[in-house]
Design an enzyme around this catalytic site. Structure first.
Site, PDB file in Angstrom:
ATOM      1  N   THR A  97      -5.242   4.534 -40.237  1.00 23.73           N
ATOM      2  CA  THR A  97      -3.717   4.743 -40.032  1.00 23.73           C
ATOM      3  C   THR A  97      -3.511   4.326 -38.674  1.00 23.73           C
ATOM      4  O   THR A  97      -2.433   3.469 -38.384  1.00 23.73           O
ATOM      5  CB  THR A  97      -3.633   6.073 -39.790  1.00 23.73           C
ATOM      6  OG1 THR A  97      -4.070   6.735 -41.067  1.00 23.73           O
ATOM      7  CG2 THR A  97      -2.324   6.406 -39.668  1.00 23.73           C
ATOM      8  N   TYR A  98      -4.428   4.481 -37.629  1.00 27.74           N
ATOM      9  CA  TYR A  98      -4.139   3.744 -36.173  1.00 27.74           C
ATOM     10  C   TYR A  98      -3.888   2.467 -36.243  1.00 27.74           C
ATOM     11  O   TYR A  98      -3.081   1.456 -35.555  1.00 27.74           O
ATOM     12  CB  TYR A  98      -5.391   4.216 -35.194  1.00 27.74           C
ATOM     13  CG  TYR A  98      -5.338   3.506 -33.731  1.00 27.74           C
ATOM     14  CD1 TYR A  98      -4.203   3.852 -32.903  1.00 27.74           C
ATOM     15  CD2 TYR A  98      -6.390   2.639 -33.653  1.00 27.74           C
ATOM     16  CE1 TYR A  98      -4.275   3.247 -31.598  1.00 27.74           C
ATOM     17  CE2 TYR A  98      -6.196   2.089 -32.382  1.00 27.74           C
ATOM     18  CZ  TYR A  98      -5.280   2.332 -31.478  1.00 27.74           C
ATOM     19  OH  TYR A  98      -5.169   1.647 -30.241  1.00 27.74           O
TER      20      TYR A  98
END
Length: 246
Positions: free
Chosen positions: A158-159
């Site tokens: 996600t990052y």
């Protein structure tokens, strides 16, 4: 060269943002300390006020109205914005040996949304609302934080989706505002950074924000021909980073 320039930095109550604010304050730029944590913003602004004129503003970069208010307050106080640094982010900090983020298959939508809205939306909102004020003056620098990370350990997806998105976003915005003399770049710390909130063992093992030196100050002085590129700080100067052009 940056004396009396106005710099707005999100997420600058602590960590990398605070380090950046310090380096700009030493150059006598006027610094707007924006942070979700009002107490930290005020504390940092007070600390730096011995060096330059500062302003503390509460801002939730996930909310467009909050970011617009931040920009409006900066303009109301200083009349211009010369540098917009979109730094606020939620980071996995795997190098700190703390619990991993959930894997995609186990990730609640709320978690995904919180990371994406903070990192990617926050950069979009800050850029969007700073641009019109820079266009009026035909001058400005926008610095967006990029961050490298491997595909392991799991959970960092996600990052990295947000950071790759920021890199692509910055390249396209750079072209949109090139004729307005606005330089847009991304900056990569390259290595994991241990900030004030890191565990004690991580602080001992990893470099702190000071390893980034005057990198942000140098980014704020880049000429237009460097717009759209990604940079890192090495041996007292900026070096261009090779980023996959997906």
């Amino acid at each position: 060269m940056l004396e009396n320039k106005v710099v707005v930095i999100t997420g600058s109550g602590q960590g990398i943002g605070k380090h950046a604010a310090m380096t700009f304050a030493k150059e006598k730029a006027k610094v707007v300390i924006a942070d979700f944590n009002s107490d930290l913003a005020k504390k940092t602004a007070t600390e730096l006020s011995a060096l330059t004129e500062t302003m503390a503003v509460h801002a939730d970069v996930r909310e467009e109205e909050s970011v617009k208010k931040l920009i409006d307050q900066a303009i109301g106080r200083f009349g211009q914005i010369d540098v917009m640094m979109n730094n606020a982010a939620i980071v996995p900090h795997f190098a700190w040996n703390i619990p991993r983020w959930p894997l995609i298959a186990d990730m609640p939508l709320e978690f995904w949304d919180r990371v994406v809205k903070t990192n990617l939306y926050g950069t979009f909102f800050g850029t969007k609302h700073a641009i019109p004020h820079m266009v009026k003056r035909k001058s400005g620098h926008i610095i967006n934080l990029y961050g490298g990370g491997g595909v392991k350990p799991g959970g960092a997806g996600t990052y990295m989706v947000t950071k790759d998105g920021i890199r692509t976003f910055s390249r396209y915005v750079a072209e949109e505002v090139r004729d307005a003399n606005i330089c847009v770049v991304t900056f990569s710390p390259r290595v994991p950074i241990a900030t004030e909130t890191a565990p004690a063992e991580a602080i001992q093992r990893l470099p702190g924000p000071e390893v980034l030196g005057t990198g942000f100050v140098l980014c704020a002085q880049l000429p237009m021909e460097q717009s759209g590129k990604c940079f890192a700080y090495e041996n007292g100067k900026l070096v261009a980073e090779t980023v996959r052009e997906g």
